[in-house]
Design a protein around this motif. Structure first.
Motif, PDB file in Angstrom:
ATOM      1  N   VAL A  63      46.139  46.700  51.939  1.00 10.92           N
ATOM      2  CA  VAL A  63      45.923  46.841  53.378  1.00 10.92           C
ATOM      3  C   VAL A  63      44.642  46.124  53.796  1.00 10.92           C
ATOM      4  CG1 VAL A  63      45.617  48.473  55.269  1.00 10.92           C
ATOM      5  CG2 VAL A  63      47.175  49.030  53.399  1.00 10.92           C
ATOM      6  N   VAL A  64      43.554  46.356  53.065  1.00 12.70           N
ATOM      7  CA  VAL A  64      42.284  45.689  53.367  1.00 12.70           C
ATOM      8  C   VAL A  64      42.455  44.172  53.272  1.00 12.70           C
ATOM      9  CG1 VAL A  64      39.923  45.324  52.547  1.00 12.70           C
ATOM     10  CG2 VAL A  64      40.840  47.637  52.674  1.00 12.70           C
ATOM     11  N   SER A  65      43.160  43.707  52.233  1.00 18.39           N
ATOM     12  CA  SER A  65      43.346  42.271  52.047  1.00 18.39           C
ATOM     13  C   SER A  65      44.177  41.658  53.164  1.00 18.39           C
ATOM     14  CB  SER A  65      44.010  41.997  50.692  1.00 18.39           C
ATOM     15  OG  SER A  65      43.176  42.397  49.631  1.00 18.39           O
ATOM     16  N   ALA A  66      45.120  42.423  53.711  1.00 13.94           N
ATOM     17  CA  ALA A  66      45.928  41.902  54.820  1.00 13.94           C
ATOM     18  C   ALA A  66      45.057  41.657  56.054  1.00 13.94           C
ATOM     19  CB  ALA A  66      47.061  42.872  55.143  1.00 13.94           C
ATOM     20  N   PHE A  67      44.181  42.610  56.382  1.00 16.87           N
ATOM     21  CA  PHE A  67      43.266  42.399  57.507  1.00 16.87           C
ATOM     22  C   PHE A  67      42.313  41.234  57.214  1.00 16.87           C
ATOM     23  CE2 PHE A  67      44.182  46.928  58.698  1.00 16.87           C
ATOM     24  CZ  PHE A  67      44.599  46.680  60.004  1.00 16.87           C
ATOM     25  N   ASP A 126      44.133  34.840  34.516  1.00 24.18           N
ATOM     26  CA  ASP A 126      44.422  34.442  35.895  1.00 24.18           C
ATOM     27  C   ASP A 126      44.012  35.533  36.869  1.00 24.18           C
ATOM     28  OD1 ASP A 126      46.014  31.874  35.502  1.00 24.18           O
ATOM     29  OD2 ASP A 126      47.139  33.264  34.228  1.00 24.18           O
ATOM     30  N   PRO A 127      43.379  35.167  37.998  1.00 22.09           N
ATOM     31  CA  PRO A 127      42.981  36.192  38.967  1.00 22.09           C
ATOM     32  C   PRO A 127      44.133  36.742  39.800  1.00 22.09           C
ATOM     33  CG  PRO A 127      42.340  34.027  39.753  1.00 22.09           C
ATOM     34  CD  PRO A 127      42.853  33.834  38.361  1.00 22.09           C
ATOM     35  N   CYS A 170      39.154  39.940  44.068  1.00 22.92           N
ATOM     36  CA  CYS A 170      39.648  40.436  45.353  1.00 22.92           C
ATOM     37  C   CYS A 170      39.613  39.329  46.403  1.00 22.92           C
ATOM     38  CB  CYS A 170      38.823  41.632  45.816  1.00 22.92           C
ATOM     39  SG  CYS A 170      39.068  43.124  44.830  1.00 22.92           S
ATOM     40  N   VAL A 171      38.531  38.542  46.405  1.00 24.91           N
ATOM     41  CA  VAL A 171      38.429  37.418  47.343  1.00 24.91           C
ATOM     42  C   VAL A 171      39.505  36.371  47.037  1.00 24.91           C
ATOM     43  CG1 VAL A 171      36.980  35.481  48.056  1.00 24.91           C
ATOM     44  CG2 VAL A 171      35.986  37.760  47.825  1.00 24.91           C
ATOM     45  N   ALA A 172      39.758  36.130  45.755  1.00 22.91           N
ATOM     46  CA  ALA A 172      40.828  35.203  45.376  1.00 22.91           C
ATOM     47  C   ALA A 172      42.175  35.716  45.875  1.00 22.91           C
ATOM     48  CB  ALA A 172      40.860  35.023  43.859  1.00 22.91           C
ATOM     49  N   GLY A 173      42.375  37.041  45.818  1.00 26.04           N
ATOM     50  CA  GLY A 173      43.606  37.630  46.326  1.00 26.04           C
ATOM     51  C   GLY A 173      43.745  37.447  47.825  1.00 26.04           C
ATOM     52  N   VAL A 174      42.646  37.647  48.559  1.00 31.07           N
ATOM     53  CA  VAL A 174      42.667  37.460  50.016  1.00 31.07           C
ATOM     54  C   VAL A 174      43.016  36.021  50.354  1.00 31.07           C
ATOM     55  CG1 VAL A 174      41.224  37.390  52.082  1.00 31.07           C
ATOM     56  CG2 VAL A 174      41.097  39.359  50.546  1.00 31.07           C
TER      57      VAL A 174
END
Length: 400
Positions: A86-90, A193-194, A383-387
């Motif tokens: 959810v955080v990553s979607a925003f 891999d991230p 997490c940043v790579a995921g965003v």
């Protein structure tokens, strides 16, 4: 966002989270979601099943691209399972706006209610209701450990339980749903891999084993005279481990209820809940059948009665091939690297919705491999790579 969300529902003793459906902690999480939507000028709404939505563009146009996950937790769960999506979607939407990205399709962010099933015993209630995979009657019959029904809990939280049900019109407006999730294993950590892409969700289910014996005094009843259901249960737990190991699957008795639950009393009832998952249906059937066969033999040997009830089941979910391949193409476009494609034994809202619309999942590396525990983790860089990966995927999909 992460710092604001992190304290909600965290238990001071365990350090884990207790964000159960339709409780105070759940209400705080839902208020957080609404604030994030409003702060970005997104259209905010709650659907008939209590799922929260935030929209950029008019979803009535159809063919919308949606990202999100859930904010509830298992008992004493970790911080990342659900909330990271959810955080990553925003954050991905923020990144796309920063890039000046153009959106040809409506974009949405969703928080699905009661995904973990920690309170009422059934996972993915919000998405199951929306997809028509859970009937209104069955939902109304769900009860928590304190005897509170789902309708009572929803009403106490200010939501109309009589309005719940299949939401085909809403789902028909969605052209693609992408759920980012922390990996609940170590495949990415081992590959280095991230971020990875999901291929499929293993078939999985929950079975309740009721061992019924005879209550008696723990100090005066001879061992030979006892009908102790705890013995049959304990042997069945070991059988579950054995059957799963032989088949290359997983099986876990993670919840138990005992009556009369006294230290100095032989139990009259031991109720244990089995969670089992395997790569394919045949293997899962073999494991569960083997566990039940062993349980009945142990029960017979101790003069104990046994009932086995399948409480929930989700068949294998193969994610949409075209959408999965598009995710892998977008993520490998700039680097030329092959993006890892992973299967998973964990259930998700994306898996429930896959029968109704194209769905896909992204996984973010979890260096501990631990999930459903406070030890669950992900580094800030990953997490940043995921965003960024999610932003790239959404941009590619929203411009079609």
């Amino acid at each position: 966002m992460w710092r604001e969300l992190a304290p909600i529902g965290r238990h001071g003793g365990s350090g884990g989270y207790r964000r159960f459906a339709w409780t105070g902690a759940d209400a705080e999480c839902r208020a957080w979601f609404e604030r994030q939507a409003v702060a970005r000028g997104l259209a905010y709404e709650i659907d008939r099943n209590g799922n929260q939505w935030a929209w950029l563009g008019d979803p009535a146009r159809g063919d919308a691209v949606v990202a999100g996950s859930h904010l509830d937790s298992v008992p004493d769960g970790g911080a990342f399972d659900g909330p990271l999506g959810v955080v990553s979607a925003f954050a991905a939407l923020d990144e796309l706006r920063h890039r000046g990205a153009r959106f040809d399709r409506p974009c949405g962010i969703v928080n699905f209610g009661d995904e973990e099933g920690a309170r009422f015993g059934l996972a993915c209630v919000g998405s199951r209701l929306a997809a028509g995979q859970l009937t209104v009657a069955a939902a109304h019959a769900l009860t928590d450990a304190d005897g509170v029904t789902l309708p009572q809990a929803m009403a106490a939280a200010g939501h109309d339980p009589d309005a719940i049900g299949a939401d085909r019109e809403r789902l028909d407006r969605i052209g693609a749903f992408v759920e980012l999730h922390v990996e609940q294993g170590r495949a990415l950590d081992l590959s280095g891999d991230p971020v990875g892409v999901a291929s499929a969700i293993w078939p999985h289910g929950r079975w309740r084993f009721d061992f019924r014996g005879e209550a008696n005094h723990a100090g005066t009843t001879r061992l030979v005279d006892r009908r102790d259901p705890m013995l049959s249960y304990a042997e069945t737990v070991l059988a579950a481990r054995r059957e799963a190991r032989l088949a290359g699957a997983v099986a876990t008795f993670g919840k138990i209820a005992v009556e009369p639950n006294g230290v100095n009393a032989v139990p009259s009832l031991v109720r244990g809940w089995l969670d089992s998952r395997a790569e394919d249906q045949a293997t899962l059937d073999t494991v569960v059948d083997g566990i039940e066969k062993a349980a009945r033999e142990y029960a017979d040997a101790h003069g104990v009665d046994l009932d086995v009830v399948r409480e929930s089941f989700t068949p294998v979910v193969e994610f949409d091939d075209a959408l999965r391949d598009e995710l892998a193409r977008v993520l490998g476009r700039d680097t030329g690297l092959k993006v890892p494609v992973l299967g998973t034994g964990a259930g998700h809202d994306a898996g429930i919705l896959s029968a109704a619309l194209p769905t896909a999942m992204l996984f973010v590396r979890n260096p501990t491999g631990v999930s459903h525990s406070p030890a669950e983790s992900a580094t800030e860089d990953d997490c940043v790579a995921g965003v960024r990966a999610l932003a790239d995927v959404l941009e590619g999909l929203a411009r079609k």
